[in-house]
Enzyme design. Sequence first.
Site, PDB file in Angstrom:
ATOM      1  N   ASP A 149      41.410  20.746  31.687  1.00  0.00           N
ATOM      2  CA  ASP A 149      42.243  19.629  31.230  1.00  0.00           C
ATOM      3  C   ASP A 149      41.647  18.265  31.543  1.00  0.00           C
ATOM      4  OD1 ASP A 149      42.695  19.900  33.972  1.00  0.00           O
ATOM      5  OD2 ASP A 149      44.860  20.141  33.780  1.00  0.00           O
ATOM      6  N   MET A 201      43.483  23.963  34.984  1.00  0.00           N
ATOM      7  CA  MET A 201      42.308  24.639  35.531  1.00  0.00           C
ATOM      8  C   MET A 201      42.670  25.623  36.654  1.00  0.00           C
ATOM      9  SD  MET A 201      39.619  21.431  35.626  1.00  0.00           S
ATOM     10  CE  MET A 201      38.213  22.456  36.083  1.00  0.00           C
ATOM     11  N   HIS A 202      41.712  26.457  36.989  1.00  0.00           N
ATOM     12  CA  HIS A 202      41.689  27.273  38.208  1.00  0.00           C
ATOM     13  C   HIS A 202      42.620  28.482  38.215  1.00  0.00           C
ATOM     14  CE1 HIS A 202      39.616  23.744  39.553  1.00  0.00           C
ATOM     15  NE2 HIS A 202      40.711  23.031  39.757  1.00  0.00           N
TER      16      HIS A 202
END
Length: 491
Positions: free
Chosen positions: A237, A78-79
């Site tokens: 995830d 992520m991110h």
Amino acid sequence: MYYIGIDLGTSSLKLLLMDAAGTIHNTVTKEYPLEFPQPGWSQQNPGDWEKALLEGFPELIEGFDAGLIRGIGCGGQMHGLVVLDENDNVIRPAILWNDGRTAKQVDYLNEVIGKEKLSQLTANIAFAGFTAPKILWMEENEPENFARIAKIMLPKDYINYILTGVHSCDYSDASGMLLLDVEHKCWSKEMLEICHISEAQMPKLFESYECIGCVTPEMAQKLGLPANVKVVAGAGDNAAAAVGTGVVGEGGCNISLGTSGTVFISSEKFGVDDTNSLHAFAHADGGWHLMGCMLSAASCNKWLLEDILGTSDHAAEQAAITEAKLGENHVFFLPYLMGERSPINDSNARGTLIGMTMDTSRADVVQAVLEGVAFAIRDSVEVARSLGIAINTSKICGGGAKSPLWKRIFANVLNCELQVPVSEQGPGMGGAMLAMVACGEYASVKDCCKALCSVASTVKPEPDLVAKYEARYAQFRKIYPAVRAIFPEIQ
């Protein structure tokens, strides 16, 4: 029929081939490098993800009837900030979830824009790993690159773009950008303005189980797939791993011990804790979840054993931790090797060993690392419990969960029964299951989880050890406040 799950991780891309009954027929892993251009920085070349995809797919489906493949779903780290120009070329390496370069931008968002305002707009406050601070960092430090941005994406969305040509994002992954109005599931116009970007630069939003399109004819030929294979939006995830372990609906819990560590609590209702210590995100099942995330979990153990002690025999090191040592260790470890997110939100925090004496053994230090990670996860669990959420049972997954000793430590530190899934394939399995829903194999994510997710074994807390670890945890909680002020001085 077959379904392909993709797990776009921090160190590798993992692929699995699965049928609608949940049988996994093949798996392939392709590793790629990480870049650390400065201390605390972490980035990756999206071209390496594409290369892994192109190399891995033919290996995955070799010997199988590709005509039976119906859908693909991806769960990913992520991110990470992936930026494309007007020709959809990658502008710069992706700045990853565990990158700590944005301390200045995080302070600006939390202190100048204000945590209360951020929470109202996005249900979250700024953390160094989130995407919005990275955008502000890029504007300030790479203005020429910033001016070229035509599309902003997350890592797994770049994989989906490679497959379909569609710029998409699902709600679970978008929740971690600090750009999404999580409650209403739309981009926050005010946050986009704060970050000096437009909605035209953002991908189209989908539920995780919705089809975004089919594999393009060109990519289907490269991968050896039929052109009508559906691709779902996928999930971050942790949300994908939660689907893969059956943590959906109201009150489910999953603890993941991967490179990072998370405690994931699913809900059918939107909610935020008062201090924003936990992330309030959308879930891949169409609902929401609360999540506490620590940046270094199983990676702490890997760092100690492989980088410091020079061994890859994890089992042998843990074998030296005898029954008598559990709950009795006088050495403590703060697992903040990359700074920390939940619940302290301190990018300056660093890993710390404390309590060593002349009789401290190698096993004591190894044990301290295992216990320190468990104590740090408990910090987030305690925030959830303070909200009235009962966490008496949880699934547990990830590489660290393969250790019987570590699972036992966790069960007793958390005073929580831990259930080990029969099939532990993490985000890849969740991605494949989301694809099944999109293709009509199951009516909903919950139905799919009910059919395919079961428990292999259970680790129960032991009252005597619970009491010992309760005392040790009380001591652990005093360490970070005592040393916090030192960390910025020693950077």
